[in-house]
Design a protein around this motif. Sequence first.
Motif, mmCIF file in Angstrom:
data_model
loop_
_atom_site.group_PDB
_atom_site.id
_atom_site.type_symbol
_atom_site.label_atom_id
_atom_site.label_comp_id
_atom_site.label_asym_id
_atom_site.label_seq_id
_atom_site.Cartn_x
_atom_site.Cartn_y
_atom_site.Cartn_z
ATOM 1 N N MET A 25 -0.804 9.224 12.101
ATOM 2 C CA MET A 25 -1.566 7.235 13.179
ATOM 3 C C MET A 25 -1.483 7.530 12.244
ATOM 4 O O MET A 25 -1.630 5.994 12.818
ATOM 5 N N ARG A 61 0.559 -1.089 0.358
ATOM 6 C CA ARG A 61 0.114 -0.200 0.175
ATOM 7 C C ARG A 61 0.731 1.460 0.018
ATOM 8 O O ARG A 61 1.967 0.886 0.770
ATOM 9 N N TYR A 65 -11.092 0.508 8.868
ATOM 10 C CA TYR A 65 -10.377 1.297 8.901
ATOM 11 C C TYR A 65 -9.420 1.064 8.091
ATOM 12 O O TYR A 65 -9.280 1.822 7.035
ATOM 13 N N ARG A 66 -9.238 0.195 7.862
ATOM 14 C CA ARG A 66 -8.703 -0.594 6.604
ATOM 15 C C ARG A 66 -9.597 -1.652 5.931
ATOM 16 O O ARG A 66 -9.136 -2.540 6.719
ATOM 17 N N PHE A 93 -7.971 5.029 16.996
ATOM 18 C CA PHE A 93 -7.990 5.118 15.735
ATOM 19 C C PHE A 93 -9.384 5.955 15.035
ATOM 20 O O PHE A 93 -10.427 5.571 15.922
ATOM 21 N N TRP A 102 -0.778 2.975 12.437
ATOM 22 C CA TRP A 102 -1.027 1.665 12.239
ATOM 23 C C TRP A 102 -0.347 0.711 11.346
ATOM 24 O O TRP A 102 -0.434 -0.426 12.099
ATOM 25 N N THR A 122 -13.423 -1.267 14.023
ATOM 26 C CA THR A 122 -12.157 -0.791 14.468
ATOM 27 C C THR A 122 -10.609 -1.523 12.792
ATOM 28 O O THR A 122 -10.347 -0.032 12.599
ATOM 29 N N ILE A 123 -11.203 -2.687 12.616
ATOM 30 C CA ILE A 123 -10.366 -2.844 11.600
ATOM 31 C C ILE A 123 -11.081 -2.232 10.421
ATOM 32 O O ILE A 123 -9.966 -2.166 9.631
#
Lengths: 189, 189, 189, 189, 189, 189
Positions: free
Chosen positions: E152, E61, F43-44, F8, E156, F40-41
Amino acid sequence: MTQAISRFPVPSLQELPEDIRTRIEQVQAKSGFIPNVFLTIAYRPDEFRAFFAYHDALMDRASGLTKAEREMIVVATSSANQCHYCVIAHGAILRIRAKNPLIADQIAVNYRKADITPRQRAMLDFALTVALQPYTVGEPDFEALKTHGFSMDDIWDIAAIAGFFAMSNRLANVSDMRPNDEFYSLGRK
Amino acid sequence: MTQAISRFPVPSLQELPEDIRTRIEQVQAKSGFIPNVFLTIAYRPDEFRAFFAYHDALMDRASGLTKAEREMIVVATSSANQCHYCVIAHGAILRIRAKNPLIADQIAVNYRKADITPRQRAMLDFALTVALQPYTVGEPDFEALKTHGFSMDDIWDIAAIAGFFAMSNRLANVSDMRPNDEFYSLGRK
Amino acid sequence: MTQAISRFPVPSLQELPEDIRTRIEQVQAKSGFIPNVFLTIAYRPDEFRAFFAYHDALMDRASGLTKAEREMIVVATSSANQCHYCVIAHGAILRIRAKNPLIADQIAVNYRKADITPRQRAMLDFALTVALQPYTVGEPDFEALKTHGFSMDDIWDIAAIAGFFAMSNRLANVSDMRPNDEFYSLGRK
Amino acid sequence: MTQAISRFPVPSLQELPEDIRTRIEQVQAKSGFIPNVFLTIAYRPDEFRAFFAYHDALMDRASGLTKAEREMIVVATSSANQCHYCVIAHGAILRIRAKNPLIADQIAVNYRKADITPRQRAMLDFALTVALQPYTVGEPDFEALKTHGFSMDDIWDIAAIAGFFAMSNRLANVSDMRPNDEFYSLGRK
Amino acid sequence: MTQAISRFPVPSLQELPEDIRTRIEQVQAKSGFIPNVFLTIAYRPDEFRAFFAYHDALMDRASGLTKAEREMIVVATSSANQCHYCVIAHGAILRIRAKNPLIADQIAVNYRKADITPRQRAMLDFALTVALQPYTVGEPDFEALKTHGFSMDDIWDIAAIAGFFAMSNRLANVSDMRPNDEFYSLGRK
Amino acid sequence: MTQAISRFPVPSLQELPEDIRTRIEQVQAKSGFIPNVFLTIAYRPDEFRAFFAYHDALMDRASGLTKAEREMIVVATSSANQCHYCVIAHGAILRIRAKNPLIADQIAVNYRKADITPRQRAMLDFALTVALQPYTVGEPDFEALKTHGFSMDDIWDIAAIAGFFAMSNRLANVSDMRPNDEFYSLGRK
């Protein structure tokens, strides 16, 4: 099938000395069941008397720490020592004292992530140092605690509770002391 | 210049409750000096009573372990916790009980290399497990001890002494409890 | 009954090369006995020569560290490695060099609680890092030492002594090198 | 831009004592470059002489261990101590001695997974115990080694090499001793 | 004699599902050989698909971390987990990505001594905390990273890469996944 | 006052890609709430897809391990990593899968003392080795598991689940992923 509550012989109430039987019956009357720690330690009456006298001196005294905070110390340090009885029984007491159904599991898993105040975090950081690396305790620990308003008397309490449960955790782990089934669900609602 | 014996306030004999003062004066009469642990713990009279009741219940009882062996447990586990007071004061007691001027230093530095019997080695291996990794204790530990002739009662003694000094070591390390100068040389000749 | 001083063969003085026998006889004349390290290492004459040449280069040189301070490093790091010979023999030397009958036991049990200066505490903190986590040494360690007035030359000394005894402690632990009985009581009065 | 080879002053060849300069020039003639350990340790001539005398006594002597096996001990224990210089320089020597371009990286990363014999695995298990937990060495270690045919003389060699590099790793980590760029690729083809 | 590349059965290309065979053939075409991780994980096709989808999501990425920096995280954390495959294969990739033949070995042995920037040092300090003590991560870690300009999103990435290779290192260590011989020398010139 | 569920950014359902939103809505329909790990995950998105594909490949496949046993592995290893989210959420799932209100807390505190079979104890011993010391895994581990009837396929499952949650625990600890309040009480009656 019932599970043993201790690797060591467990006396029946009738064969116990009067004062010990009375103490146990009082707890039973209040709680509705006899916590297994009483029956396990009663294997040794003199040690029983000293153990509970010590416990009460620390956990029932007037203190700058609330009763819930004292139970936080028990749960956090007992978790570090992987003590079934103490985490589960005192987890129940903590939920009741704090009127919070989540706090005991949070502290047992990772007190750093629990819903506690910065002052309580400092208290538990110190308690864990006492539990795991007591030989490193020194001036910086005292300074950190004083920053959060802890008095010397409070610090003694934290250390003495962490110390007392250092002992209890070891007795429970060696005896395979089994927490009563009742404790798992107490204080969850 | 005198060194502080504790980070916490140390009460004078006069201000102590009668029973505690009496106990301390008896020790003083017997030893010729007051071991600092009495004065340090007297900061908390109720804890003092429980602490010494517990100590005596373990260290003075009839047991399958000799008094010297019980002191070996104290010295070995207190060394693992790097506890000044307990290694030095109980090192002196061990030298006296074992009538051996070398044994305490040997056990404090590395019990695996000390002049002890295989049975005592097994006892100390277990005591160290209780001190340092109590959560791992299980059937193999009990089997190893039984091979050396230890009874369940003996095993409780080993665990309870290691547990009690797990507590003591933590109190001493947090309070900077200072061993009396007398202990360093006792029993060396 | 005498105890073995090494797991490995111990040569007699007569069979040793001249230079080694002479060195040992000089030590014997000075100390009144032959420290067992000489006899244990003499199993390998070439290593003997290098070992004691190295030892003398570090321990006898002019240095910003006093001889007592250098022995403090030996005792503190050897205790972390649980080395019978080095803690007990160099503990005796430390008592003599420092003219202090208590200091060696204090440093052996927990140097953080010993009667030492803040500068000596910083020296031992660094020596223990070198002994136990040498891979972490970096700029912050050097800065901390310089704050206490240590020169780069002094820092080399601390590291080299901790390093040399990292080796000695390993040889002694593998060979079960036994400290002479004389060392236990030397310098205590 | 060149990188410093040591945190400490590095003497020029000209200012070194004759014997040390000669030794270094011989190495340079043989290797085509001066390994940085010579220049770093030359900061202290007496220690230099003892260091290399010790090194040669262990690494060049007739032994039941091959030279490649001795380098395996160096690489495995130096990796546990995370020592740049020793892993990279002795990794090169190991590749050359073993005529195997893969073996050094395998042992540095995880000797348990390396292409070695069971006897070499036992040798490295012991070397790692000496490096990391020397205080536990005892009869079971000796028995395990004898099962694989190691003599007491061989065991001394393993321990002494692990011990010598315990020292070297500490000197190298404290001095930030930099491996020469040449070492990274030596013996890879 | 060829060495096994896994303790578990290794499927032949022909028996693999079309998509997996294609993926592997593409890698082979690009690299000139099939990295063993593809064949080892192909033992479980569904896990293979998820594993490489995850890998690509993290490593390919657009990110505030360069591709070389991401490989630094892999090498440093895989070294802490002593993972043959990951240190050696990703060490090769790191050398190529960073166009630096020395960097992978430096980071594998001790990243604190490697030729990296202070920002990269902070990145690796955090990655190692995630790898070894993830339960301690908290506000001070985030503050330290922000001081070095990490967003941030970057944080991650560091955590997710350290996490993904925490998994990979475990799979590789359990399966004895063998790095291809080609990786050892790639990128060294 | 609501607590953050992640350090996040947490996307809203509307802004998520269709496939991810659908997956989350399915879970919500089934559970009655959205477990915070999904948000939460998310986010990606690419990592979300790989994460849950991997999770399902391991946890939903036909296996020699029951679903309850797989959750035991999750709880035991996540407790070793002190992961709030995984211990509390998967503790709930374990209680439900095992139809046992006590088992999750027992395994979280000390799996060695839990009401499990010897076969499950062996499974968790191995899972903990994978979680905490993966570099030591070798032949003796495989032999111990085979003694209890585990196939190579079962062993892969244990290792892969311990590995996947090694990753998850790290993501959760870094993101301060908060377990939903619902999980604490699920399956307790």
